[in-house]
Design an enzyme around this catalytic site. Structure first.
Site, mmCIF file in Angstrom:
data_model
loop_
_atom_site.group_PDB
_atom_site.id
_atom_site.type_symbol
_atom_site.label_atom_id
_atom_site.label_comp_id
_atom_site.label_asym_id
_atom_site.label_seq_id
_atom_site.Cartn_x
_atom_site.Cartn_y
_atom_site.Cartn_z
ATOM 1 N N SER A 71 0.855 -1.181 0.000
ATOM 2 C CA SER A 71 0.000 0.000 0.000
ATOM 3 C C SER A 71 0.892 1.231 0.000
ATOM 4 O O SER A 71 1.852 1.296 0.761
ATOM 5 C CB SER A 71 -0.882 -0.021 1.244
ATOM 6 O OG SER A 71 -1.713 1.125 1.254
ATOM 7 N N HIS A 129 -2.232 7.282 -4.677
ATOM 8 C CA HIS A 129 -2.415 6.152 -3.749
ATOM 9 C C HIS A 129 -2.530 4.899 -4.606
ATOM 10 O O HIS A 129 -3.064 4.939 -5.710
ATOM 11 C CB HIS A 129 -3.708 6.358 -2.953
ATOM 12 C CG HIS A 129 -4.315 5.060 -2.492
ATOM 13 N ND1 HIS A 129 -5.318 4.418 -3.197
ATOM 14 C CD2 HIS A 129 -4.048 4.278 -1.420
ATOM 15 C CE1 HIS A 129 -5.637 3.300 -2.573
ATOM 16 N NE2 HIS A 129 -4.887 3.189 -1.502
ATOM 17 N N GLY A 154 -4.122 -4.196 13.451
ATOM 18 C CA GLY A 154 -2.976 -3.837 12.610
ATOM 19 C C GLY A 154 -2.134 -2.764 13.286
ATOM 20 O O GLY A 154 -2.430 -2.309 14.386
#
Length: 305
Positions: free
Chosen positions: A92, A106, A264
């Site tokens: 990511s 992104h 996470g």
């Protein structure tokens, strides 16, 4: 033929991280990525790479994670994932340039497996995409970005780009602001489930085509815009639009929600947020201005290819 495996996917993602970081460092010319290796309580970990205070990049991150664990009650209720255990690996990235004429971008590419109590795979899927968030609209940049994605995807099916482009327009929009998009889109797809091993190979190739075309889609835009002179007014507008970015990521983004619900790493998940941002009350750009033109493109999705 080598059958697709999680090990092959992990190796690909780590190589892609190296390739993208190296291309971005070269474009910046000053700042370099700092790596933070972390471990997740419950299984796995990742490599967070952050760049900051460069010639071009005010803040950015290119992160990989390889995580696994037991399916929790939160995952069952919030994410509708039902099984005994799971595995997820992906890359990511979010890049926030200093210059308001260089767009934010992104992207992510990921793979997920779900297992029963005997460790049999009961579900698996690929997901991902890339999108562009300019603060000033250069139509040639929007066309270049979309055309590069179109060229990578179309060999896998003529109907895919239009479908995934529309997904992106719908997904990366602030529903609480009348579906105003945070940028000019790109492609977005999720839950691409292989029907068999040959199909898993095909979808892996599709993911590689998408991941590998990212630098070609983004770097030429940086190179074209990074020396454009800008003023405090340009920066002000960039920070207003960054506010929309923050709103989307904190309210609607499934990746943020998944990361936080699966215990996470908070720092890596919130790495996507820009360093400076404005939330002025009911701010409206001057009619007919370049700022208004950008806003119009975010409110009315356009076909760029």
């Amino acid at each position: 033929m080598n059958h697709f495996t999680t090990a092959i996917w992990i190796q690909y993602i780590h190589t892609l991280q190296d390739t993208i970081c190296s291309a971005l460092e070269q474009s910046d010319g000053k700042a370099v990525f700092v790596e933070d290796k972390w471990e997740r309580e419950g299984g796995g970990g990742g490599r967070t790479r952050v760049i900051a205070n460069g010639n071009v990049f005010e803040k950015g991150g290119v992160n990989t994670s390889v995580v696994f664990g037991k399916v929790s009650d939160a995952m069952r209720s919030q994410l509708k994932i039902d099984g005994d255990s799971w595995f997820a690996c992906g890359l990511s990235l979010v890049i926030h340039p200093l210059n308001p004429f260089v767009p934010t971008t992104h992207a992510n590419w990921r793979y997920f497996e779900l297992y029963d109590t005997d460790k049999n795979v009961i579900d698996r899927w690929f997901g991902g995409g890339a999108d562009l968030t300019p603060y000033y609209l250069f139509e040639e940049d929007a066309k270049h970005f979309h055309q590069t994605l179109y060229n990578a995807i179309t060999p896998f099916g003529a109907d895919l780009y239009p479908q995934y482009k529309k997904n992106c327009d719908v997904y990366f929009a602030n529903k609480h602001r009348g579906n105003e998009m945070r940028g000019i889109g790109g492609v977005f797809y999720d839950y691409l489930r292989p029907s068999d091993d040959a199909d898993a190979e095909r979808l892996f190739s599709f993911q590689q085509a998408n991941g590998n075309c990212f630098t070609e889609a983004y770097i030429p835009i940086i190179e074209k815009r990074k020396k454009t002179p800008w003023s405090s007014d340009h920066k002000y507008w960039q920070e207003i639009r960054r506010g929309r970015y923050v709103e989307f990521n904190l309210i609607h983004d499934r990746g943020t929600i998944f990361g936080l619900k699966t215990n996470g790493r908070t720092e890596s998940i919130l790495m996507s947020l820009p360093p400076t941002v404005r939330f002025d009350y009911n701010y409206q750009p001057q009619p007919g201005s370049e700022e208004a033109r950008l806003l119009d493109a975010c409110q009315h999705p356009r076909e760029w290819v």
